[in-house]
Design a protein around this motif. Sequence first.
Motif, short mmCIF file in Angstrom:
data_model
loop_
_atom_site.label_atom_id
_atom_site.label_comp_id
_atom_site.label_asym_id
_atom_site.label_seq_id
_atom_site.Cartn_x
_atom_site.Cartn_y
_atom_site.Cartn_z
N THR A 60 -14.01 113.12 58.65
CA THR A 60 -14.40 112.45 59.87
C THR A 60 -15.65 112.31 60.14
O THR A 60 -16.57 111.68 60.72
CB THR A 60 -13.24 113.75 60.60
N MET A 61 -16.45 113.59 60.30
CA MET A 61 -17.85 113.83 60.14
C MET A 61 -18.56 113.37 59.88
O MET A 61 -19.63 113.04 59.70
CB MET A 61 -18.36 115.61 60.38
N ALA A 62 -18.42 112.42 58.30
CA ALA A 62 -19.45 112.16 57.21
C ALA A 62 -18.55 110.89 57.73
O ALA A 62 -19.90 109.71 57.75
CB ALA A 62 -19.24 111.92 56.18
N LEU A 63 -17.46 110.29 57.92
CA LEU A 63 -17.27 108.95 58.74
C LEU A 63 -18.36 108.30 59.63
O LEU A 63 -18.88 108.05 59.73
CB LEU A 63 -16.43 109.13 58.36
N ALA A 64 -18.18 109.52 61.25
CA ALA A 64 -18.88 109.09 62.24
C ALA A 64 -20.04 109.25 62.23
O ALA A 64 -20.91 108.62 63.01
CB ALA A 64 -18.89 110.97 62.94
N ALA A 65 -21.02 109.86 60.72
CA ALA A 65 -22.35 109.76 61.09
C ALA A 65 -22.61 108.48 60.67
O ALA A 65 -23.80 107.76 60.82
CB ALA A 65 -22.74 110.87 59.72
N GLN A 66 -22.04 107.96 59.39
CA GLN A 66 -22.05 106.77 59.12
C GLN A 66 -21.98 105.36 60.20
O GLN A 66 -22.68 104.96 60.34
CB GLN A 66 -21.35 106.08 58.33
N LEU A 67 -20.94 105.45 61.16
CA LEU A 67 -20.66 104.46 62.14
C LEU A 67 -21.25 104.73 63.11
O LEU A 67 -22.00 103.93 64.44
CB LEU A 67 -19.46 104.65 62.89
N CYS A 68 -22.21 106.07 62.84
CA CYS A 68 -22.58 106.04 64.86
C CYS A 68 -24.07 104.95 64.23
O CYS A 68 -25.26 104.79 64.83
CB CYS A 68 -22.73 107.42 64.74
N ARG A 69 -24.88 104.73 62.93
CA ARG A 69 -25.63 103.17 62.52
C ARG A 69 -25.39 102.09 63.68
O ARG A 69 -26.06 100.96 63.51
CB ARG A 69 -26.00 103.68 61.28
N LEU A 70 -23.42 101.49 63.30
CA LEU A 70 -23.26 100.30 65.01
C LEU A 70 -23.64 100.53 65.51
O LEU A 70 -23.70 101.35 66.53
CB LEU A 70 -21.87 100.78 64.13
N VAL A 101 -21.66 110.10 68.85
CA VAL A 101 -20.55 109.94 68.96
C VAL A 101 -20.64 109.98 71.21
O VAL A 101 -21.44 110.67 71.81
CB VAL A 101 -19.56 110.26 68.64
N THR A 102 -19.67 108.92 71.03
CA THR A 102 -19.80 108.56 72.74
C THR A 102 -18.08 109.27 73.16
O THR A 102 -17.87 109.34 74.27
CB THR A 102 -19.80 107.63 73.65
N GLY A 103 -17.56 108.66 72.31
CA GLY A 103 -16.13 109.89 72.80
C GLY A 103 -15.34 110.49 71.83
O GLY A 103 -15.63 110.20 70.45
N VAL A 104 -14.25 111.35 72.16
CA VAL A 104 -13.55 111.84 71.51
C VAL A 104 -11.80 112.26 71.93
O VAL A 104 -11.60 112.03 72.51
CB VAL A 104 -13.69 113.52 71.18
N ASN A 105 -11.17 111.85 70.34
CA ASN A 105 -9.60 112.12 71.22
C ASN A 105 -9.91 113.83 70.81
O ASN A 105 -9.91 114.35 69.45
CB ASN A 105 -8.74 111.80 70.15
N LEU A 106 -8.45 114.44 71.72
CA LEU A 106 -8.46 116.22 71.01
C LEU A 106 -6.74 115.87 71.21
O LEU A 106 -6.51 115.34 73.05
CB LEU A 106 -9.28 117.01 72.26
N GLU A 107 -6.33 116.42 70.42
CA GLU A 107 -4.14 115.92 70.98
C GLU A 107 -4.73 117.49 71.82
O GLU A 107 -5.17 118.72 70.61
CB GLU A 107 -3.40 115.80 70.08
N ASP A 108 -3.09 117.94 71.98
CA ASP A 108 -2.01 119.15 72.92
C ASP A 108 -1.51 119.50 71.52
O ASP A 108 -0.08 120.18 72.66
CB ASP A 108 -2.18 119.30 73.49
N SER A 109 -1.16 119.43 70.40
CA SER A 109 -0.07 119.92 69.75
C SER A 109 -1.14 120.32 68.12
O SER A 109 -2.32 120.29 67.44
CB SER A 109 0.55 118.60 68.90
N PHE A 110 -0.61 121.34 67.14
CA PHE A 110 -1.03 121.43 66.28
C PHE A 110 0.51 121.71 65.24
O PHE A 110 2.01 122.09 65.50
CB PHE A 110 -1.76 122.81 66.09
N ASP A 111 0.04 121.14 64.46
CA ASP A 111 2.04 121.09 62.88
C ASP A 111 2.65 120.71 63.37
O ASP A 111 4.44 121.70 63.45
CB ASP A 111 1.93 122.40 63.08
N GLY A 112 3.45 119.80 64.23
CA GLY A 112 4.08 119.17 65.11
C GLY A 112 4.76 119.58 66.18
O GLY A 112 5.50 120.04 66.53
#
Length: 261
Positions: A60-70, A101-112
């Motif tokens: 995810t971090m590697a992809l974000a670094a690439q996409l922020c070039r757009l 990056v201008t936004g993030v999703n964070l979820e209030d769950s883990f392992d279902g």
Amino acid sequence: MATFKELHHANVPLLLPNAWDVGSALAFAAAGYTAIGTTSFGIAGSAGLPDAARTGEAATMALAAQLCRLPVHITVDCEDGYSDDPLAVAGLVAQLASLGVTGVNLEDSFDGRLVDPSAFAAKVTAVKQCSPEVFINARVDNFWFGQDATVGAVLQRARTYADAGADGIFVPGVVKAEHISSITSGTALPVNLLAHPSLTVAELGKLGVRRVSSGSLPYRASVDAAVNVANALREGSPTPAATSYWEIQARLVAFNQGLEG
């Protein structure tokens, strides 16, 4: 271009396509989308990993670094922040912010399973204190996992996360119009839903939804499409039309030239 936050308060819901690699993001940008998200499921699946298991952080971090070039807004699906430690999650988001990056999703769950809302709120607060400019989309997973799946329970969590500093609320799994309307009218934060065949984006907008995400649907549909092409070749059936090799190659060349520049 409008800010990412402003896109959540337009006359129509923000339709957010979710990319899983550079190629899919380039295609969404070429189609005119000014904001693109990532899909944790698509990224993990492309790497042969399960989703929501804290295995996709590096990819995810590697992809974000690439996409922020757009020249578009990029928002990143960070699962639960890949950690129980609020400071570690805040550090992760700070790294993403430094990339653009201008936004993030964070979820209030883990392992279902849902986690204690106060523990998740602590992550939201830590992120907002460290990176106040980042749009925090707090995912409320009651309906997604069918745990305490009531409007009241969702709104109680939404209020907790709003007080902690969340900028938006994401409620995947809710599909009934009456539930959607009650949720959007019960919080002042913009509500994000997953696209669902039972309601169009326009209909969701009339119910008060401000953001509609494609989620992993494009990734899953692309997997099905690949199998269908192979089946058509095997069966001697007509193959579907597709963007030419040369057009996609040109996008990739231009993208990499931008990296070199």
